[in-house]
Design an enzyme around this catalytic site. Structure first.
Site, PDB file in Angstrom:
ATOM      1  N   VAL A 130       0.838  -1.207   0.000  1.00 39.99           N
ATOM      2  CA  VAL A 130       0.000   0.000   0.000  1.00 39.99           C
ATOM      3  C   VAL A 130       0.867   1.249   0.000  1.00 39.99           C
ATOM      4  CG1 VAL A 130      -1.779   1.309   1.223  1.00 39.99           C
ATOM      5  CG2 VAL A 130      -1.816  -1.186   1.295  1.00 39.99           C
ATOM      6  N   LYS A 203      -5.959  -1.813  -1.956  1.00 39.60           N
ATOM      7  CA  LYS A 203      -5.172  -1.125  -0.918  1.00 39.60           C
ATOM      8  C   LYS A 203      -6.067  -0.680   0.240  1.00 39.60           C
ATOM      9  CE  LYS A 203      -1.852   0.429  -4.401  1.00 39.60           C
ATOM     10  NZ  LYS A 203      -1.601   1.513  -5.392  1.00 39.60           N
TER      11      LYS A 203
END
Lengths: 434, 434
Positions: A130, A203
């Site tokens: 992420v 994410k």
């Protein structure tokens, strides 16, 4: 002390960056952990001209890495969710720690992978999955661990942010900028993952689990892309004092969590509204700390490698530490995860930006405002543009806070009015605590 | 599992916040570490009405905490550098881990404290000592550990940033805003620590050690305050496209590190220039990750407690982990610290903003530019304001990059010119990679 031995599966953009960072930072890494890290084995079909792997052993079959008894840590950088999942599960079964940058695999198969890792007493680290080089997962699971997180809102797809930034700064159209982004290598030939929000949803799934201590639930993320935004919307938002950003938003409510990815009007004065180009930025609001922002490169060879290698350093330092003494996979003990529900998008409450075109006829605005009023929706601002002759009249408006379902019903009724021409655009507004 | 037992020394702003966060987040903390944290003993002279300590044992003599055999972790929140140092060293000698928010103690006595802690095999955690709730120390020592850090530049004093923000947004004078900050409780009655940069120098000392792996060297930080800045400087900087921020800057050069705190012109478009009010923001540029920014509350009861309690959570989770397997105190192994030198301010190279007032006489500008030229200083931009009659003429200019010593000598010569009236203001410029 003896070196920690790592294997790298995948020698693409992130794989070559990881080799480069491990090599160029070797001395500093040894200063940090007190022993060197040695790349012992690479799994790759072909060499990558962007890194010199010297005489490191190479296997064309990445599965060989999972079975290599020499390796302490497997670094999975092949991407995808099938072979990668199989490789990671096999490495875990063989007692290896795993580092991965694979957001899709973690978002879709993370629960299964963590269960296997717990069973075998190994760690799985995924900071790079992420926001690239920004250590946002560590911030959520450790740095801000004293907080009840109220919400997370992030620009977590650099391609989309590049497109929106260019549209805003230069008044360009979506399709035009997308083409340039593809030429620059920021966007894939098939841009769906980026511009339709799937990458951001992967994410966001991970961010939400770490923020709230809930299992990974990718299939419950509401996802809306940016491909329908027009230069007109961006100008109108600017006129109202807002910037349109493609945000992943996870919010804790008294009645479950919200998980959603969609274009969002953000007030200009909020720092996140000023995160431009391919950069990422994630805001986190905690009950003790208040609002915070984490900003940096969200992708790219070296920035992503920065996160991969940080995870490797931590695992290399703590090889001897039992899994029970480590930070749990999702920041909370597995038996401490919350089973609270995920809200349906229809339950979300926020303000909306609405843009539509109407025939210039007396009474059409009265019809629109009547429908809004009947649904309990009040208007904060409205702008009706003057046009010449018989052209359709653009109307843009901002509502006060309203429930999504009421907004949807109102827009269905407005869309059915004979004088409304073409599609109605509606975009959610979030003041992000400002 | 049995609770982890902590003692809190000091029940002021941060102490009461820490009690409140430990109590309000107790359930979530237990979900994270798998066992509860219990406040067993508080050291305080008097109660604090902002927190309810129930029947927790209280000692008026804080030293009793260092000797309490029940305590696993001592939380030092009394501030200052004398009693606090003695308390922490005694707790360490008694085998307790320590958490502290005390920037002055760490910056001035950290090397001694870490040596004692290493000897006794305990940890000392101090996330709260820099930038309050922003987990910037963890980012430097862990999240960005794969990087060679090129520089760190931070707004790390909220009081100073509040004053500069008010001066800029409302055209107010320094003294006027300082008075308001004191009334609001943002500034102390004696504001020296904040406005003259001493507080920022303590924090910069810590940031630099974690960034570069060098011992703490507070006495080598060059420090300049903001009390001489005028509304005129802030307007002139704005005219050139800059915002004046009070920055702590630590920079790695090929010839040693720079440690300096001073007002700095920062380009408006850099995110850090838009960190306003009492908020803090720290930029870190790493060789792999590129530029990053960490933003949030830099002070206050709950934000600082957020960092204190995050450290407590980490220690509570890892009570059984040997010190050798933990993150080293300064991010690098003690024998891996670098002994590189700290540059003298005279060696620093940067651009400068210069503002002076001259008598309106033909040739004075020629004299000034000649002196600058003789010192090898070239001018990037210059603005001479029109004034009425015989009033002194304000001249503001920006130079290209120049060595500090050359700038100093040039300004001494310019100051000696008969037509220059009053003091010359010179402020360093940093583009922060933009």
């Amino acid at each position: 002390m003896a070196p920690v031995k790592v294997g790298i599966a995948g020698l693409g953009t992130v794989g070559s960056g990881t080799v480069n960072v491990l090599q160029s930072s070797a001395a500093d890494i040894a200063r940090r952990i007190g022993r060197p890290i040695e790349i012992t084995h690479i799994g790759a079909r072909r060499p990558n001209p962007h890194c010199d792997i010297g005489d490191i052993r190479v296997s064309a079959d990445v599965m060989a890495l999972a079975d290599d008894p020499e390796l302490d840590i497997l670094i999975e950088l092949i991407g995808g969710t099938t072979v990668a999942r199989e490789l990671v599960l096999r490495a875990i079964a063989n007692g290896k720690h795993v580092v991965t940058a694979n957001k899709a695999m973690i978002a879709e198969h993370g629960n299964e992978i963590f269960a296997a890792a717990a069973e075998h007493g190994v760690d799985v680290a995924f900071e790079a999955s992420v926001a690239g080089g920004i250590p946002i997962l560590k911030a959520l699971s450790e740095g801000l661990a004293a907080n009840r997180i109220n919400w997370v809102a992030g620009i977590i797809n650099g391609t989309g942010n590049f497109i929106l930034t260019e549209m805003r700064e230069k008044g360009r159209d979506f399709a035009d900028v997308l083409k340039e982004a593809q030429e620059l290598g920021y966007a894939e030939a098939d841009p769906t993952f980026d511009v339709e929000g799937i990458d951001a949803a992967h994410k966001l799934t991970i961010l939400a689990s770490l923020a709230f201590g809930i299992p990974l639930q990718f299939d419950k993320v509401y996802t809306e892309g940016i491909s329908k935004l027009t230069a007109e919307d961006i100008r109108a938002a600017d006129h109202f004092g807002y910037v349109i950003k493609h945000l992943g938003i996870a919010r804790q409510t008294s009645d479950g969590v919200e998980l959603r990815v969609h274009p969002t009007l953000v007030p200009k004065e909020v720092l996140l509204a000023n995160v431009n180009g391919v950069k990422n930025g994630v805001m986190v609001e905690g009950d003790a700390v208040g609002p915070t922002l984490f900003y940096g490169a969200g992708a790219g060879s070296l920035p992503t490698a920065s996160a991969v290698v940080a995870d490797v350093i931590e695992l290399a330092r703590t090889l001897a530490v039992p899994q029970a003494d480590r930070v749990p996979y999702l920041g909370f003990q597995t038996n401490g995860l919350s089973d609270q529900r995920v809200r349906d998008i229809d339950e979300v409450e926020c303000s909306f930006y609405v843009r539509l075109h109407v025939r210039d006829r007396t009474g059409v605005l009265a019809d629109i405002t009547r429908i809004l009023s009947e649904q309990g929706i009040s208007i904060e601002a409205l702008h009706q543009q003057d046009v010449d002759g018989d052209s359709p009249v653009p109307i843009v408006l901002l509502t006060h806070t309203v429930r999504e379902s009421a907004m949807r019903q109102a827009l269905e009724q407005i869309g059915a009015l004979g004088d409304v021409i073409g599609d109605i655009m509606r975009i959610r507004v979030d003041t992000l605590g400002a």
